[in-house]
Write an enzyme that holds these catalytic residues in place. Structure first.
Site, mmCIF file in Angstrom:
data_model
loop_
_atom_site.group_PDB
_atom_site.id
_atom_site.type_symbol
_atom_site.label_atom_id
_atom_site.label_comp_id
_atom_site.label_asym_id
_atom_site.label_seq_id
_atom_site.Cartn_x
_atom_site.Cartn_y
_atom_site.Cartn_z
ATOM 1 N N GLU A 132 0.826 -1.216 0.000
ATOM 2 C CA GLU A 132 0.000 0.000 0.000
ATOM 3 C C GLU A 132 0.859 1.264 0.000
ATOM 4 O O GLU A 132 0.484 2.260 -0.622
ATOM 5 C CB GLU A 132 -0.985 -0.003 1.164
ATOM 6 C CG GLU A 132 -2.027 -1.120 1.104
ATOM 7 C CD GLU A 132 -2.883 -1.148 -0.160
ATOM 8 O OE1 GLU A 132 -3.110 -0.088 -0.781
ATOM 9 O OE2 GLU A 132 -3.342 -2.246 -0.538
ATOM 10 N N CYS A 142 2.238 -4.874 -10.133
ATOM 11 C CA CYS A 142 3.385 -5.338 -10.912
ATOM 12 C C CYS A 142 3.226 -6.833 -11.181
ATOM 13 O O CYS A 142 2.738 -7.571 -10.326
ATOM 14 C CB CYS A 142 4.662 -5.070 -10.113
ATOM 15 S SG CYS A 142 6.172 -5.659 -10.898
ATOM 16 N N CYS A 147 7.311 -9.764 -6.577
ATOM 17 C CA CYS A 147 7.328 -8.346 -6.199
ATOM 18 C C CYS A 147 6.201 -8.065 -5.211
ATOM 19 O O CYS A 147 5.085 -8.575 -5.359
ATOM 20 C CB CYS A 147 7.169 -7.454 -7.429
ATOM 21 S SG CYS A 147 7.160 -5.675 -7.044
#
Length: 183
Positions: A132, A142, A147
């Site tokens: 966040e 992504c 990730c």
């Protein structure tokens, strides 16, 4: 020199060890992190959906934005509650502009009728807070495997990702940080 400043605001009790891990993880990216434990902010009862027994994340965040008086690049609210947005059964978090809220309830093993695991819970919270924060700093989801900016539709998705940005996402944050330092 101006660092990007992040404020973490707890709306409910959050274990100190979890707060410490959040700070350590975000600080590793050169972000300055402040904590406000006794914020006198709260989850508005008007945002609670009694049929779903969940908080409407958009209403909560809109309320918190309306009463804020903080000067930070990113303001993250933490609540050990359950949240949703229309069209979804639940959300782990929601970001609007530079404000985000993370709902911790479904990150706990106990929610799934499993044995409590504070270490796993802590890892999940750190991942979702970092995710966040990425959104508040302008990052989108992504597709790079692992990730922290991967979209999480389930707690298993949270477990699959790492608590760090991929090289591309980290580079975007670094560029933003350098831009802010020049201002």
């Amino acid at each position: 020199m101006t660092e990007m400043k992040i404020l973490i605001v707890t709306l409910t009790y959050i274990e100190k060890s979890i707060i410490d891990e959040i700070v350590n993880n975000l600080s590793s990216y050169g972000l300055e992190v402040d904590i406000l434990l006794d914020s006198r902010k709260y989850l508005p009862i008007s945002a609670f959906n009694w049929e779903r027994l969940q908080y409407d994340a958009e209403k909560v965040l809109s309320f918190l934005k309306s009463i804020h008086d903080f000067n930070y690049d990113s303001i993250i609210f933490l609540a050990d509650s359950d949240g949703y947005i229309d069209g979804y059964n639940f959300v782990f978090g929601l970001t609007i502009d530079n404000f985000a809220i993370i709902f911790l309830h479904r990150l706990r093993e106990e929610f799934y009728n499993r044995k409590p695991d504070l270490d796993l819970f802590m890892k999940r919270v750190v991942k979702e807070v970092t995710h966040e924060v990425g959104h508040t700093l302008g990052l989108s989801h992504c597709n790079t495997t692992g990730c922290v900016m991967n979209f999480s539709n389930s707690v298993e998705d949270v477990d699959k990702k790492q608590a760090k940005f991929c090289k591309n996402c980290a580079h975007k944050i670094e560029k933003l940080s350098k831009y802010l330092q020049q201002k």
